[in-house]
Design an enzyme around this catalytic site. Structure first.
Site: not given
Ligand code: RB5
Length: 148
Positions: A13, A70, A72, A103, A138
């Protein structure tokens, strides 16, 4: 997995657009092919749209391996792991990246661009690409959940 592996599908993203470019360069320098499923700028988008694109292509076998990024890594890993045959591993450290291959035979690497720095991300990609699955017990464990 090794450098002879099939092409990688990558998606992100807006939060990870810059990191995706760096990872693509890194993969291409290794002589591997990478297909970009978007997004194509830092304009705000919804991560599921790109997670679904990549995970569905790994789920159906069109691509063996993918990378999702993304902010996080959490949203992308939640989306990807809803797909049959997808074993997406959210990694923020080397040990997890290596073990996710050894694994868990992870077939999608997920990282959070707002969590880890660029150099760690590259090290994680390198380790993930180079580490083979151990199979054996595994494999039996993966088979217990792969097609739920
Ligand atoms: C975008 O602001 C953020 O929510 C996205 O990149 C991600 O971290 C979602 O899990």
């Amino acid at each position: 997995m090794n450098d002879n592996m099939s092409p990688i599908i990558i998606g992100c993203d807006h939060a990870a657009y810059y990191l995706k470019g760096k990872i693509k360069e890194f993969i291409v320098k290794r002589g591997m092919e990478v297909e970009d499923a978007g997004t194509d700028s830092e304009e705000s988008v919804d991560y599921p749209d790109f997670g679904i694109k990549v995970a569905s292509m790994v789920s159906t076998g069109r691509y063996e391996h993918g990378i999702l990024l993304c902010g996080t890594g959490l949203g992308m890993s939640m989306v990807a792991n809803r797909f049959t045959n997808v074993r997406a591993a959210l990694c923020g450290d080397m040990f997890s990246a290596i073990m996710s291959r050894r694994h868990n035979d992870s077939n999608i690497l997920v990282m959070g661009a707002r969590v880890i720095g660029e150099s760690l991300a590259m090290e994680i990609v390198r380790a993930w690409l180079e580490t083979p699955f151990e199979g054996g017990r595994h494999l039996a464990r993966i088979e217990k959940f792969n097609n739920i």
